[in-house]
Design a protein around this motif. Structure first.
Motif, PDB file in Angstrom:
ATOM      1  N   CYS A 284       1.041  -0.905  -0.381  1.00 12.28           N
ATOM      2  CA  CYS A 284      -0.240  -0.054  -0.086  1.00 12.28           C
ATOM      3  C   CYS A 284       1.035   1.489   0.175  1.00 12.28           C
ATOM      4  CB  CYS A 284      -0.729   0.643   1.396  1.00 12.28           C
ATOM      5  SG  CYS A 284      -0.346  -0.029   2.998  1.00 12.28           S
ATOM      6  N   SER A 286       1.813   3.393   2.233  1.00 13.89           N
ATOM      7  CA  SER A 286       3.494   3.496   3.002  1.00 13.89           C
ATOM      8  C   SER A 286       4.068   2.489   3.109  1.00 13.89           C
ATOM      9  CB  SER A 286       2.077   2.726   4.438  1.00 13.89           C
ATOM     10  OG  SER A 286       0.800   3.217   4.859  1.00 13.89           O
ATOM     11  N   HIS A 291       0.706  -6.492   2.270  1.00 12.01           N
ATOM     12  CA  HIS A 291      -0.576  -6.955   2.893  1.00 12.01           C
ATOM     13  C   HIS A 291      -0.913  -8.241   2.690  1.00 12.01           C
ATOM     14  CE1 HIS A 291      -1.629  -2.778   4.963  1.00 12.01           C
ATOM     15  NE2 HIS A 291      -1.806  -2.549   3.992  1.00 12.01           N
ATOM     16  N   CYS A 347      -2.316  -0.689  10.129  1.00 10.45           N
ATOM     17  CA  CYS A 347      -1.369  -0.283   8.690  1.00 10.45           C
ATOM     18  C   CYS A 347      -1.833   1.459   8.514  1.00 10.45           C
ATOM     19  CB  CYS A 347      -1.051  -1.003   7.639  1.00 10.45           C
ATOM     20  SG  CYS A 347      -0.663  -0.180   5.999  1.00 10.45           S
ATOM     21  N   CYS A 349      -2.586   2.979   6.076  1.00  8.15           N
ATOM     22  CA  CYS A 349      -3.818   2.878   4.946  1.00  8.15           C
ATOM     23  C   CYS A 349      -4.792   2.524   5.539  1.00  8.15           C
ATOM     24  CB  CYS A 349      -2.729   2.250   3.535  1.00  8.15           C
ATOM     25  SG  CYS A 349      -3.093   0.482   4.085  1.00  8.15           S
ATOM     26  N   LYS A 355       1.292  -9.346   7.706  1.00  8.87           N
ATOM     27  CA  LYS A 355       2.183  -8.601   6.547  1.00  8.87           C
ATOM     28  C   LYS A 355       3.015  -9.708   5.485  1.00  8.87           C
ATOM     29  CE  LYS A 355       1.284  -3.726   6.370  1.00  8.87           C
ATOM     30  NZ  LYS A 355       2.031  -2.481   7.033  1.00  8.87           N
TER      31      LYS A 355
HETATM   32 ZN   LIG Z   1      -1.136  -0.324   4.596  1.00 12.67          ZN
END
Ligand SMILES: [Zn+2]
Length: 469
Positions: A284, A286, A291, A347, A349, A355
């Protein structure tokens, strides 16, 4: 073949239920955030039990599991998952050889034709590629996985997504275009690889039609960037790229990512998947690990030596159990890809998933050199971090000498842009020694000379190991 009624696509899936089970974006973010760890475990457990129940009716699993001393009922849920033996791509290959054409793990689906089916395949490094069947749920769930990735990476409704992989035997282009059109409102433009649509034309289309996102392998993004320089196209001023969805390979130090984001002037997102289990992980905005699509897969990491499951954060072979696939079921597939999995956490996002680390190497490409395990792809980081090289390389393993005096040797051929040959060779010998933990020979070769052997610019993953033993 017996006459079957036509299994229509439109009526083969309970669609409202499907989107509830596998929420596409943007609902996925909220669904994952609001699910407690126990709630997720419960969801995975329920899907896992369902897949195991189906797998008992599939000869491939029934035979293997009984041989391991299991009886139906012995695996009552995820807590028992370690009782189930893992399998590898070699076992699938054997299954196909023993029971052609698709193997005892999936022939049942073609015999029944209870739902529409499609065939995709692995890259196939030697012999026929390994086929995998897809029913509509397997097909659309993997598209939802990709749609979640595109959304998390900045793809929005109306954005044009240029897919530089060909809709052919390999899966990625199909997943991407299905995801864009069916599940996230993006507009797929399937240009195919450079073989299908020349790189110059790819750039013209992007400029004229306003491509916002790209799906491409890292190596091809470099070729496009070089083509742009040659053709006088300014990637940052002439194009409107918002994001690049790619597969960085072993990029622990981030050299390839930096090279690509500098050239393209946009965020570059790493992803991980295979044609059997779909897109397991995606980055994502970040950029803090990949993910995991936790509602579609249970991930375990197995010790490379013992096969025992290791704890969060430890590196080892990725073992995947697909939670959505019934055709064929995929239960404890040891992909031989070296990765790390970390615990579920919130996270930046908004997603809350487990993860996955970036790709660390491939176990089945491991070469033992003087008692040291060497992973050829781990050279990528070193070589692509040196601007004097083109970033392209090939590791060649061969046996030299005879009888007791024979030994295995690895030569790494590295493409350079010309000049400083001996300095580059000396630097690479030193850096690769550190990266591999053992000394290897380095050979400098001209720019562009490795493509025919690595498969650069063609379909599928670029090859980094040539085994001549
Ligand atoms: Zn994320």
């Amino acid at each position: 073949m017996t006459e079957h009624a036509i299994p229509y696509y439109w009526s083969s899936v309970d669609w409202p239920r499907f989107v509830e089970d596998y929420p596409p974006p943007p609902a996925f973010t909220g669904a994952m955030a609001s699910l407690s760890d126990e709630g997720l475990r419960e969801l995975q457990d329920q899907r896992f039990r369902e897949r195991v129940r189906e797998a008992w009716n599939v000869p491939f699993y029934n035979d293997r599991w009984r041989a391991a001393g299991l009886e139906p009922g012995d695996v009552r849920g995820l807590d028992d998952i370690a009782k189930i033996p893992t399998f590898t791509s070699g076992d699938l290959k054997q299954s196909i050889e023993d029971e052609p054409p698709f193997g005892s793990h999936q022939n049942f689906a073609l015999k029944a034709m209870a739902s529409p089916l499609k065939i995709q395949s692995s890259g196939g490094t030697s012999g026929l590629p390994r086929p995998t069947l897809f029913d509509p749920v397997a097909w659309e769930a993997q598209a939802v996985q990709f749609a979640r990735a595109f959304h998390a990476q900045g793809g929005r409704v109306g954005d044009i997504l240029q897919i530089t992989l060909t809709n052919s035997l390999a899966n990625t282009a199909w997943c991407s275009s299905t995801a864009a059109m069916n599940w996230c409102g993006m507009v797929p433009l399937t240009t195919g690889s450079g073989v299908v649509t020349p790189s110059k034309r790819q750039l013209e289309l992007a400029r004229e039609w306003g491509t916002a996102g790209w799906v491409a392998f890292g190596e091809y993004l470099k070729i496009l960037a070089e083509t742009a320089v040659r053709e006088g196209v300014d990637l940052q001023k002439d194009l409107r790229t918002k994001f690049v969805h790619t597969y960085l390979g072993v990029d622990v130090e981030g050299h390839l990512r930096k090279l690509l984001s500098d050239a393209w002037g946009c965020k570059v997102f790493d992803n991980y998947g295979t044609h059997e289990v779909g897109l397991v992980g995606f980055e994502c905005r970040s950029h803090d690990g990949l993910h995991v699509n936790d509602d579609t897969a249970v991930l375990e990491i197995a010790d490379r030596g013992t096969g025992d499951v290791v704890g969060a954060g430890e590196p080892g072979n990725l073992v995947v159990t697909s939670l959505h696939r019934s055709v064929p079921p995929i239960i404890r597939y040891d992909l031989k890809d070296l990765m790390r999995v970390s615990a579920r956490e919130a996270c930046g996002c908004g997603l809350r998933t487990t993860k996955l680390s970036g790709f660390l190497g491939r176990s089945d490409e491991m070469v033992k050199l003087r008692a040291t395990s060497v992973y050829p792809r781990s050279a990528q980081d070193v070589i692509q971090g040196d601007a004097r090289t083109t970033g392209e390389f090939l590791c060649i393993v061969e046996t030299v000498g005879q009888g007791l005096a024979s030994r295995e040797r690895m030569r790494v051929q590295i493409e350079t842009r010309g000049g400083q040959e001996s300095a580059i060779r000396a630097d690479m010998v030193k850096k690769l020694h550190t990266a591999f933990g053992v000394a290897v020979d380095v050979e400098i070769v001209p720019s562009g000379s490795l493509a025919s052997r690595t498969g650069l610019g063609g379909e599928g993953k670029v090859k980094r190991l040539l085994d001549l033993r």
